[in-house]
Design a protein around this motif. Structure first.
Motif, PDB file in Angstrom:
ATOM      1  N   VAL A  50       0.880  -1.136  -0.020  1.00 16.18           N
ATOM      2  CA  VAL A  50       0.033   0.054   0.198  1.00 16.18           C
ATOM      3  C   VAL A  50       0.851   1.132  -0.097  1.00 16.18           C
ATOM      4  CG1 VAL A  50      -1.732   1.366   1.304  1.00 16.18           C
ATOM      5  CG2 VAL A  50      -1.814  -1.355   1.160  1.00 16.18           C
ATOM      6  N   PRO A  51       0.911   2.164  -0.940  1.00 15.05           N
ATOM      7  CA  PRO A  51       1.621   3.373  -1.046  1.00 15.05           C
ATOM      8  C   PRO A  51       1.188   4.273   0.308  1.00 15.05           C
ATOM      9  CG  PRO A  51       0.495   3.092  -3.108  1.00 15.05           C
ATOM     10  CD  PRO A  51      -0.211   2.082  -2.153  1.00 15.05           C
ATOM     11  N   PHE A  52       2.270   4.633   0.797  1.00 14.26           N
ATOM     12  CA  PHE A  52       2.230   5.422   2.323  1.00 14.26           C
ATOM     13  C   PHE A  52       3.406   6.159   2.290  1.00 14.26           C
ATOM     14  CE2 PHE A  52       4.541   2.001   3.784  1.00 14.26           C
ATOM     15  CZ  PHE A  52       5.318   2.407   4.767  1.00 14.26           C
ATOM     16  N   ARG A  53       3.243   7.276   3.175  1.00 15.27           N
ATOM     17  CA  ARG A  53       4.231   8.141   3.513  1.00 15.27           C
ATOM     18  C   ARG A  53       4.151   8.481   5.144  1.00 15.27           C
ATOM     19  NH1 ARG A  53       1.330  12.280   0.339  1.00 15.27           N
ATOM     20  NH2 ARG A  53      -0.323  13.013   1.547  1.00 15.27           N
ATOM     21  N   VAL A  54       5.144   8.892   5.797  1.00 14.46           N
ATOM     22  CA  VAL A  54       4.912   8.946   7.473  1.00 14.46           C
ATOM     23  C   VAL A  54       5.288  10.487   7.877  1.00 14.46           C
ATOM     24  CG1 VAL A  54       5.525   6.417   7.524  1.00 14.46           C
ATOM     25  CG2 VAL A  54       7.446   8.012   7.588  1.00 14.46           C
ATOM     26  N   THR A  55       4.948  10.736   8.810  1.00 16.10           N
ATOM     27  CA  THR A  55       5.193  11.834   9.653  1.00 16.10           C
ATOM     28  C   THR A  55       5.384  11.762  10.957  1.00 16.10           C
ATOM     29  OG1 THR A  55       2.562  12.411   9.951  1.00 16.10           O
ATOM     30  CG2 THR A  55       3.877  13.377   8.091  1.00 16.10           C
ATOM     31  N   THR A  56       6.142  12.257  11.598  1.00 18.84           N
ATOM     32  CA  THR A  56       6.649  12.352  12.914  1.00 18.84           C
ATOM     33  C   THR A  56       6.464  13.578  13.664  1.00 18.84           C
ATOM     34  OG1 THR A  56       8.006  10.347  12.414  1.00 18.84           O
ATOM     35  CG2 THR A  56       8.370  11.198  14.592  1.00 18.84           C
ATOM     36  N   ASN A  57       6.021  13.845  14.959  1.00 21.33           N
ATOM     37  CA  ASN A  57       6.061  15.155  15.614  1.00 21.33           C
ATOM     38  C   ASN A  57       7.149  15.015  16.570  1.00 21.33           C
ATOM     39  OD1 ASN A  57       3.644  16.877  14.800  1.00 21.33           O
ATOM     40  ND2 ASN A  57       2.926  14.657  15.004  1.00 21.33           N
ATOM     41  N   GLY A  58       8.223  16.031  16.621  1.00 21.12           N
ATOM     42  CA  GLY A  58       9.175  16.114  17.691  1.00 21.12           C
ATOM     43  C   GLY A  58      10.433  16.694  16.903  1.00 21.12           C
ATOM     44  N   LEU A  59      11.572  17.159  18.001  1.00 17.79           N
ATOM     45  CA  LEU A  59      12.511  17.595  17.638  1.00 17.79           C
ATOM     46  C   LEU A  59      13.727  16.570  16.882  1.00 17.79           C
ATOM     47  CD1 LEU A  59      13.136  19.906  20.427  1.00 17.79           C
ATOM     48  CD2 LEU A  59      12.238  20.624  18.322  1.00 17.79           C
ATOM     49  N   ASP A  60      14.791  17.050  16.067  1.00 18.25           N
ATOM     50  CA  ASP A  60      15.614  15.846  15.536  1.00 18.25           C
ATOM     51  C   ASP A  60      16.266  14.937  16.673  1.00 18.25           C
ATOM     52  OD1 ASP A  60      14.804  16.631  13.087  1.00 18.25           O
ATOM     53  OD2 ASP A  60      16.596  17.976  12.888  1.00 18.25           O
ATOM     54  N   ALA A  61      16.467  15.457  17.886  1.00 21.25           N
ATOM     55  CA  ALA A  61      17.197  14.823  18.860  1.00 21.25           C
ATOM     56  C   ALA A  61      16.527  13.726  19.662  1.00 21.25           C
ATOM     57  CB  ALA A  61      17.869  15.666  19.910  1.00 21.25           C
ATOM     58  N   HIS A  62      15.024  13.602  19.414  1.00 23.25           N
ATOM     59  CA  HIS A  62      14.041  13.010  20.244  1.00 23.25           C
ATOM     60  C   HIS A  62      14.140  11.582  19.492  1.00 23.25           C
ATOM     61  CE1 HIS A  62      10.518  11.229  21.942  1.00 23.25           C
ATOM     62  NE2 HIS A  62      10.659  12.458  22.882  1.00 23.25           N
ATOM     63  N   PRO A  63      13.974  10.400  20.386  1.00 21.58           N
ATOM     64  CA  PRO A  63      14.146   9.023  19.886  1.00 21.58           C
ATOM     65  C   PRO A  63      13.003   8.716  18.859  1.00 21.58           C
ATOM     66  CG  PRO A  63      14.262   9.277  22.331  1.00 21.58           C
ATOM     67  CD  PRO A  63      14.034  10.724  21.900  1.00 21.58           C
ATOM     68  N   ASP A  64      11.768   9.311  19.040  1.00 20.20           N
ATOM     69  CA  ASP A  64      10.738   9.269  18.041  1.00 20.20           C
ATOM     70  C   ASP A  64      11.161   9.420  16.697  1.00 20.20           C
ATOM     71  OD1 ASP A  64       8.824   8.137  19.610  1.00 20.20           O
ATOM     72  OD2 ASP A  64       7.681   9.977  19.823  1.00 20.20           O
ATOM     73  N   VAL A  65      11.745  10.710  16.591  1.00 19.20           N
ATOM     74  CA  VAL A  65      12.392  11.459  15.172  1.00 19.20           C
ATOM     75  C   VAL A  65      13.358  10.232  14.660  1.00 19.20           C
ATOM     76  CG1 VAL A  65      13.210  13.370  13.911  1.00 19.20           C
ATOM     77  CG2 VAL A  65      11.350  13.591  15.741  1.00 19.20           C
ATOM     78  N   ILE A  66      14.358  10.051  15.757  1.00 21.60           N
ATOM     79  CA  ILE A  66      15.475   9.129  15.288  1.00 21.60           C
ATOM     80  C   ILE A  66      15.142   7.925  14.665  1.00 21.60           C
ATOM     81  CG2 ILE A  66      17.489   8.268  16.110  1.00 21.60           C
ATOM     82  CD1 ILE A  66      17.830  10.292  18.199  1.00 21.60           C
ATOM     83  N   LEU A  67      14.296   7.251  15.531  1.00 22.79           N
ATOM     84  CA  LEU A  67      13.700   5.589  15.064  1.00 22.79           C
ATOM     85  C   LEU A  67      12.817   5.899  13.822  1.00 22.79           C
ATOM     86  CD1 LEU A  67      13.220   4.516  18.748  1.00 22.79           C
ATOM     87  CD2 LEU A  67      15.469   4.086  17.138  1.00 22.79           C
ATOM     88  N   ALA A  68      11.976   6.909  14.059  1.00 22.74           N
ATOM     89  CA  ALA A  68      11.049   6.837  12.643  1.00 22.74           C
ATOM     90  C   ALA A  68      11.959   7.175  11.353  1.00 22.74           C
ATOM     91  CB  ALA A  68      10.021   7.990  13.061  1.00 22.74           C
ATOM     92  N   ARG A  69      12.980   7.936  11.608  1.00 25.99           N
ATOM     93  CA  ARG A  69      13.675   8.296  10.337  1.00 25.99           C
ATOM     94  C   ARG A  69      14.334   6.871   9.964  1.00 25.99           C
ATOM     95  NH1 ARG A  69      16.625  12.350  11.907  1.00 25.99           N
ATOM     96  NH2 ARG A  69      15.222  13.752  11.167  1.00 25.99           N
ATOM     97  N   GLN A  70      14.916   6.164  10.746  1.00 25.81           N
ATOM     98  CA  GLN A  70      15.456   4.678  10.327  1.00 25.81           C
ATOM     99  C   GLN A  70      14.464   3.867   9.826  1.00 25.81           C
ATOM    100  OE1 GLN A  70      17.864   2.580  13.215  1.00 25.81           O
ATOM    101  NE2 GLN A  70      18.289   4.844  14.398  1.00 25.81           N
ATOM    102  N   ILE A  71      13.214   3.961  10.449  1.00 28.48           N
ATOM    103  CA  ILE A  71      12.117   2.782   9.886  1.00 28.48           C
ATOM    104  C   ILE A  71      11.647   3.247   8.429  1.00 28.48           C
ATOM    105  CG2 ILE A  71       9.586   2.154  10.343  1.00 28.48           C
ATOM    106  CD1 ILE A  71      10.295   2.640  13.441  1.00 28.48           C
ATOM    107  N   ALA A  72      11.765   4.691   8.384  1.00 27.43           N
ATOM    108  CA  ALA A  72      11.227   5.112   7.071  1.00 27.43           C
ATOM    109  C   ALA A  72      12.471   4.760   5.969  1.00 27.43           C
ATOM    110  CB  ALA A  72      10.989   6.626   7.165  1.00 27.43           C
ATOM    111  N   GLY A  73      13.511   4.968   6.493  1.00 31.71           N
ATOM    112  CA  GLY A  73      14.521   4.437   5.472  1.00 31.71           C
ATOM    113  C   GLY A  73      14.814   3.084   5.110  1.00 31.71           C
ATOM    114  N   ARG A  74      14.437   2.263   5.939  1.00 31.93           N
ATOM    115  CA  ARG A  74      14.503   0.879   5.832  1.00 31.93           C
ATOM    116  C   ARG A  74      13.218   0.643   4.772  1.00 31.93           C
ATOM    117  NH1 ARG A  74      17.652  -2.076   9.729  1.00 31.93           N
ATOM    118  NH2 ARG A  74      19.160  -0.499  10.411  1.00 31.93           N
ATOM    119  N   LEU A  75      12.447   0.971   4.939  1.00 31.17           N
ATOM    120  CA  LEU A  75      11.192   0.903   4.216  1.00 31.17           C
ATOM    121  C   LEU A  75      10.891   1.532   3.029  1.00 31.17           C
ATOM    122  CD1 LEU A  75       8.213   0.528   7.022  1.00 31.17           C
ATOM    123  CD2 LEU A  75       9.606  -1.033   6.149  1.00 31.17           C
ATOM    124  N   GLY A  76      11.789   2.249   2.819  1.00 28.59           N
ATOM    125  CA  GLY A  76      11.772   3.356   1.545  1.00 28.59           C
ATOM    126  C   GLY A  76      10.863   4.064   1.209  1.00 28.59           C
TER     127      GLY A  76
END
Length: 596
Positions: free
Chosen positions: A263-289
């Motif tokens: 299913v085509p999708f995109r992701v958004t994350t609320n937070g500052l760059d140093a927050h774990p949510d942002v750090i990990l969401a960025r990794q997940i998005a990268g792995r899933l392309g």
């Protein structure tokens, strides 16, 4: 609570539904629908002794099924969504729809016949009442109450509101309105020729945990297929799904699910760059392309105070949207015009992990689990009258009578935390659209409840699902606490360890000054506003709370239990007639200072 579509059905005990009741329904519908009147459109059907009304803020009938669907002399109203819209025809014959995917409740009307049914978690609720003349069944409790009343006066069930003060939502099938009851999960109500019958289907019993790896794969596979079926219809949408992604478990599995389902999708994350949510969401998005957008919060480092809306303004909107079944302590999503854009979040992901009440437990002994049930229903007992405490004990008794405590807490979560709190609180977001919620899907909940509670609580099931859908996420850390089953792996034989998937280390939650909230640290000025309303309405609250204990709660300049204060404020505003009524005007915003 289906604020996108609301329905009310009337079934006469005599020959016809009184004309004055039909006119009353038409005149009060806007009161019970928390959207601007100009965006409401409705439809109605009338047969022998039965009428069905429906309203929506959807701009047109492009969404399937339409507001009212006629077939074979009967008419269907559907609140929520179906995984496959073509299943609507099946609901006309069986509104319970146990094998149908989606998150819904259904109304079916025909000559002399009216039926309504909830799905397994009743997150799209059905409320009912009875008068000497007719049966009333609807999707908004206030609308049902007004339809059943002889006059325009709202009468409250004060004793039922004791659970609202304790928890901020209902731990019962009661409502704030006298004579109005919520239909239980997986329950069907039928009225035929003026006689009502209610048929309840028990929640599924869980099977023992599999003892072999093959057995585990089979059990998890059935849940995986149910999840995949919820998102399969999204493949044909004209734009990608927007997933709100964090570094936690529940949104991660949704990202993996969308990826596996293509299913085509995109992701958004609320937070500052140093927050774990942002750090990990960025990794997940990268792995899933997939595309990842970070939304930084407003920077308020220089502020020593904030201005917040007056509590009476906040509580009016909460009462209007949630009908007195959610505390104004909660932040309810505000109104925006209806949008068909596909969105998704991890709401109710705890269903795959045996529910939020079990997740609060570190001690799983029978004594500890029994205490959790008791305190859930009887919280802050010193504040309440003897009658209110006895009522709470009556509500807890059937759950304490269950021998399987893990199952009891799991089912309490589905019945009340999802079926009452979330059903009410999500009314705000449903005004904006009807997003797909895989964890609320009828088939997903049924499959999850069929798995052993202790196994789900270990988090092994959800971890295995993530690896099944997207194995490339295997070594992405989790935010917050470590996976629960990770510690158990250490004690297993070395030969088993080499074959077992080892979860990565967790990333602890970042503690920053940005965690301050004016709701949890209200300060003296806001406390005083809450105090004046509550102490000024003690006569209305007296049947359920002890006035001296309430005064003691507010004795300090800053209230020490702000959530309880907000719950009391909400109930006192409800009982003193803040809503229904005109929105308060001229209220100044309240300054709340940041603690030093």
């Amino acid at each position: 609570m289906g604020a996108v579509r609301i329905y009310v059905g009337l079934a006469a005990k005599g020959r016809e539904v009184p004309a004055r009741v039909l006119e009353k329904i038409r005149s009060v519908a806007e009161t019970a629908f928390p959207v601007p009147p100009e965006v409401i459109r409705g439809s109605e059907w009338h047969g022998r002794g039965v009428s069905l009304f429906g309203w929506t803020n959807e701009p047109d009938d492009s969404r399937r099924p339409p507001l009212l669907t006629e077939s074979g002399g009967r008419v269907l109203g559907l609140n929520g969504h179906l995984a496959d819209p073509d299943d609507a025809g099946r609901l006309i014959g069986d509104p319970l729809g146990e094998g149908i995917g989606g998150c819904f409740s259904a109304w079916v009307a025909g000559d002399g016949v009216l039926s309504a049914a909830t799905a397994i978690n009743r997150v799209c609720p059905v409320f009912y009442a009875e008068t000497p003349e007719l049966h009333v069944v609807g999707g908004r409790a206030l609308l049902v109450h007004l339809a059943a009343q002889q006059g325009d006066r709202v009468e409250h069930d004060v004793l039922a509101l004791q659970t609202m003060v304790r928890q901020g939502f209902f731990l019962s099938d009661e409502t704030p309105y006298r004579g109005v009851t919520a239909l239980r999960p997986s329950t069907r109500l039928d009225v035929r020729d003026g006689r009502r019958v209610i048929t309840e289907t028990p929640l599924p019993a869980s099977a023992p945990a599999p003892t072999s790896e093959r057995g585990k794969r089979k059990a998890i596979g059935e849940l995986a297929e149910a999840l995949l079926a919820t998102v399969a219809p999204l493949r044909g949408l004209g734009e990608p799904v927007n997933l709100a992604l964090t570094g936690g478990r529940d949104t991660r599995i949704l990202g993996a699910l969308l990826y596996a389902a293509k299913v085509p999708f995109r992701v958004t994350t609320n937070g500052l760059d140093a927050h774990p949510d942002v750090i990990l969401a960025r990794q997940i998005a990268g792995r899933l392309g997939v595309e990842h957008t970070v939304i930084a919060p407003p920077q308020t480092a220089g502020q020593d105070a904030v201005l917040v809306e007056h509590p009476l303004d906040r509580v009016w909107e909460t009462l209007r949207t949630c009908e007195g079944m959610t505390s104004a302590y909660e932040s309810i999503v505000g109104y925006l015009p209806y949008s068909g854009k596909p969105t998704m979040s991890g709401q109710s992901g705890e269903t795959l992990r045996a529910g939020s009440l079990n997740l609060l437990q570190n001690d799983l002994s029978d004594k500890a689990l029994t205490r959790r049930i008791t305190t859930t229903f009887g919280k802050d007992d010193k504040l309440f009258t003897d009658e209110a405490n006895e009522h709470a004990r009556e509500l807890a008794r059937p759950w304490l009578a269950r021998k399987d405590r893990l199952e009891a807490l799991d089912h309490i979560y589905v019945w009340y935390k999802v079926g009452r709190w979330q059903a009410s609180a999500r009314a705000g977001s449903l005004r904006r659209g009807d997003p797909v919620r895989p964890f609320l899907d009828n088939r997903v909940v049924r499959a999850a409840l069929g798995l052993d509670q202790a196994w789900r609580l270990s988090e092994e099931v959800i971890y295995a699902l993530i690896l099944r859908f997207a194995p490339q996420l295997r070594d992405v850390p989790i935010e917050g606490k470590p996976w629960r089953f990770a510690a158990a792996l250490e004690s297993r034989p070395s030969h088993w360890w080499r074959r077992a998937p080892r979860p990565p280390a967790h990333m602890p939650t970042l503690r920053t000054g940005g965690g301050w909230s004016w709701r949890t640290s209200p300060g003296p000025v806001l406390t005083d506003v809450l105090r004046q309303q509550v102490l000024g309405s003690l006569d209305a609250l007296a049947p359920i709370v002890r006035p001296d204990e309430v005064r003691a709660l507010f004795a300090d300049p800053v209230v020490k239990k702000p959530a309880l204060a907000w719950h009391l404020y909400t109930v006192s505003a409800l009982l003193t007639g803040v809503y229904p009524g005109k929105r308060p005007e001229g209220l100044e915003r309240i300054p709340v200072s940041k603690p030093s």
